[in-house]
Design a protein around this motif. Structure first.
Motif, PDB file in Angstrom:
ATOM      1  N   GLN A   1       1.706  31.566 -75.613  1.00 43.48           N
ATOM      2  CA  GLN A   1       2.283  30.650 -74.628  1.00 43.48           C
ATOM      3  C   GLN A   1       2.774  29.382 -75.310  1.00 43.48           C
ATOM      4  O   GLN A   1       2.377  29.072 -76.426  1.00 43.48           O
ATOM      5  CB  GLN A   1       1.285  30.320 -73.525  1.00 43.48           C
ATOM      6  CG  GLN A   1       0.005  29.662 -73.992  1.00 43.48           C
ATOM      7  CD  GLN A   1      -0.982  29.464 -72.851  1.00 43.48           C
ATOM      8  OE1 GLN A   1      -0.602  29.307 -71.701  1.00 43.48           O
ATOM      9  NE2 GLN A   1      -2.266  29.497 -73.159  1.00 43.48           N
ATOM     10  N   ASP A   2       3.654  28.671 -74.625  1.00 44.03           N
ATOM     11  CA  ASP A   2       4.177  27.397 -75.114  1.00 44.03           C
ATOM     12  C   ASP A   2       3.255  26.272 -74.654  1.00 44.03           C
ATOM     13  O   ASP A   2       2.814  26.259 -73.504  1.00 44.03           O
ATOM     14  CB  ASP A   2       5.588  27.150 -74.576  1.00 44.03           C
ATOM     15  CG  ASP A   2       6.591  28.152 -75.103  1.00 44.03           C
ATOM     16  OD1 ASP A   2       6.319  28.802 -76.138  1.00 44.03           O
ATOM     17  OD2 ASP A   2       7.658  28.299 -74.485  1.00 44.03           O
ATOM     18  N   TYR A   3       2.986  25.341 -75.551  1.00 41.18           N
ATOM     19  CA  TYR A   3       2.125  24.202 -75.242  1.00 41.18           C
ATOM     20  C   TYR A   3       2.945  22.918 -75.283  1.00 41.18           C
ATOM     21  O   TYR A   3       3.920  22.811 -76.036  1.00 41.18           O
ATOM     22  CB  TYR A   3       0.957  24.116 -76.227  1.00 41.18           C
ATOM     23  CG  TYR A   3      -0.052  25.208 -76.004  1.00 41.18           C
ATOM     24  CD1 TYR A   3      -1.083  25.048 -75.089  1.00 41.18           C
ATOM     25  CD2 TYR A   3       0.035  26.413 -76.701  1.00 41.18           C
ATOM     26  CE1 TYR A   3      -2.008  26.054 -74.876  1.00 41.18           C
ATOM     27  CE2 TYR A   3      -0.888  27.429 -76.488  1.00 41.18           C
ATOM     28  CZ  TYR A   3      -1.910  27.238 -75.578  1.00 41.18           C
ATOM     29  OH  TYR A   3      -2.821  28.235 -75.357  1.00 41.18           O
ATOM     30  N   ASP A   4       2.507  21.920 -74.515  1.00 42.38           N
ATOM     31  CA  ASP A   4       3.253  20.668 -74.413  1.00 42.38           C
ATOM     32  C   ASP A   4       3.242  19.861 -75.710  1.00 42.38           C
ATOM     33  O   ASP A   4       4.021  18.937 -75.871  1.00 42.38           O
ATOM     34  CB  ASP A   4       2.756  19.823 -73.240  1.00 42.38           C
ATOM     35  CG  ASP A   4       1.286  19.443 -73.332  1.00 42.38           C
ATOM     36  OD1 ASP A   4       0.607  19.839 -74.301  1.00 42.38           O
ATOM     37  OD2 ASP A   4       0.808  18.760 -72.410  1.00 42.38           O
ATOM     38  N   TYR A   5       2.395  20.214 -76.662  1.00 43.77           N
ATOM     39  CA  TYR A   5       2.394  19.511 -77.944  1.00 43.77           C
ATOM     40  C   TYR A   5       3.390  20.123 -78.930  1.00 43.77           C
ATOM     41  O   TYR A   5       3.430  19.749 -80.102  1.00 43.77           O
ATOM     42  CB  TYR A   5       0.988  19.444 -78.551  1.00 43.77           C
ATOM     43  CG  TYR A   5       0.208  20.731 -78.586  1.00 43.77           C
ATOM     44  CD1 TYR A   5       0.411  21.674 -79.581  1.00 43.77           C
ATOM     45  CD2 TYR A   5      -0.753  20.988 -77.610  1.00 43.77           C
ATOM     46  CE1 TYR A   5      -0.319  22.844 -79.610  1.00 43.77           C
ATOM     47  CE2 TYR A   5      -1.494  22.159 -77.636  1.00 43.77           C
ATOM     48  CZ  TYR A   5      -1.273  23.084 -78.640  1.00 43.77           C
ATOM     49  OH  TYR A   5      -2.006  24.247 -78.664  1.00 43.77           O
ATOM     50  N   GLY A   6       4.206  21.075 -78.468  1.00 40.79           N
ATOM     51  CA  GLY A   6       5.312  21.561 -79.267  1.00 40.79           C
ATOM     52  C   GLY A   6       5.079  22.823 -80.076  1.00 40.79           C
ATOM     53  O   GLY A   6       5.856  23.114 -80.977  1.00 40.79           O
ATOM     54  N   TYR A   7       4.039  23.582 -79.739  1.00 43.85           N
ATOM     55  CA  TYR A   7       3.780  24.833 -80.445  1.00 43.85           C
ATOM     56  C   TYR A   7       3.750  25.987 -79.456  1.00 43.85           C
ATOM     57  O   TYR A   7       3.318  25.834 -78.311  1.00 43.85           O
ATOM     58  CB  TYR A   7       2.427  24.817 -81.154  1.00 43.85           C
ATOM     59  CG  TYR A   7       2.341  23.988 -82.414  1.00 43.85           C
ATOM     60  CD1 TYR A   7       3.416  23.268 -82.907  1.00 43.85           C
ATOM     61  CD2 TYR A   7       1.165  23.928 -83.123  1.00 43.85           C
ATOM     62  CE1 TYR A   7       3.316  22.512 -84.061  1.00 43.85           C
ATOM     63  CE2 TYR A   7       1.053  23.182 -84.286  1.00 43.85           C
ATOM     64  CZ  TYR A   7       2.133  22.473 -84.742  1.00 43.85           C
ATOM     65  OH  TYR A   7       2.028  21.728 -85.883  1.00 43.85           O
ATOM     66  N   ARG A   8       4.193  27.148 -79.900  1.00 43.26           N
ATOM     67  CA  ARG A   8       3.981  28.408 -79.199  1.00 43.26           C
ATOM     68  C   ARG A   8       2.839  29.087 -79.950  1.00 43.26           C
ATOM     69  O   ARG A   8       2.938  29.295 -81.165  1.00 43.26           O
ATOM     70  CB  ARG A   8       5.241  29.267 -79.215  1.00 43.26           C
ATOM     71  CG  ARG A   8       5.060  30.600 -78.500  1.00 43.26           C
ATOM     72  CD  ARG A   8       6.396  31.227 -78.122  1.00 43.26           C
ATOM     73  NE  ARG A   8       6.216  32.470 -77.422  1.00 43.26           N
ATOM     74  CZ  ARG A   8       5.802  32.591 -76.145  1.00 43.26           C
ATOM     75  NH1 ARG A   8       5.551  31.502 -75.435  1.00 43.26           N
ATOM     76  NH2 ARG A   8       5.657  33.773 -75.590  1.00 43.26           N
TER      77      ARG A   8
ATOM     78  N   LYS B   1       6.322  26.358 -84.373  1.00 42.76           N
ATOM     79  CA  LYS B   1       6.707  25.048 -83.836  1.00 42.76           C
ATOM     80  C   LYS B   1       7.973  25.259 -83.014  1.00 42.76           C
ATOM     81  O   LYS B   1       8.919  25.892 -83.466  1.00 42.76           O
ATOM     82  CB  LYS B   1       6.959  24.053 -84.961  1.00 42.76           C
ATOM     83  CG  LYS B   1       7.166  22.662 -84.478  1.00 42.76           C
ATOM     84  CD  LYS B   1       7.227  21.676 -85.617  1.00 42.76           C
ATOM     85  CE  LYS B   1       7.405  20.280 -85.033  1.00 42.76           C
ATOM     86  NZ  LYS B   1       7.415  19.272 -86.069  1.00 42.76           N
TER      87      LYS B   1
END
Length: 132
Positions: free
Chosen positions: A107-114, A131
């Motif tokens: 999943q994609d995270y709000d800190y910029g990583y999948r 990233k």
């Protein structure tokens, strides 16, 4: 086989301990496209230590021996191996198809990583990531 130059830069080379190195060699090749650089075998044909790379990331597989008996206690560490890759979704599917267990879906995270987590058959947790 690819050769890694010694003493040119600082990097990590984790050592993963397991009862049977040959099984791990096959898994990491299938799951993560790992490349075996070299191995050290015993007179009985068993592999005691293997050196591998995933891209430019080197790691070692080490057979648990009598002097390493403490590694049989689970969990033997709380380390997650973070693996950056251009296609973490594909790598996750390969790891699962090879026998890994899904811990957290990609999943994609709000800190910029999948990111997603998989447990390999030897008890090591891998975070596959990119990233974004």
């Amino acid at each position: 086989m690819e050769t890694i130059a010694a003493n040119t830069e600082t990097s990590f080379a984790p050592v993963l301990y397991m009862p049977v190195v040959a099984d791990a060699l096959a898994y990491y090749q299938k799951a993560f496209n790992a490349v075996e650089l070299r191995r050290w075998s015993g007179g009985d044909g068993t592999i005691h230590v293997a050196e591998m790379t995933i891209g430019n990331a080197m790691f070692h597989l080490h057979e648990i021996t009598g002097k390493d008996a403490h590694f049989n206690e689970q969990p033997h560490s709380f380390i997650t191996l973070g693996l950056f890759t251009a296609n973490p979704d594909m790598m996750m599917q390969q790891a699962l198809d090879a026998g890994g267990k899904l811990l957290n879906p990609m999943q994609d995270y709000d800190y910029g990583y999948r990111q997603g987590d998989v447990l390999d058959p030897f008890g090591h947790k891998w975070t596959l990531q990119q990233k974004i």
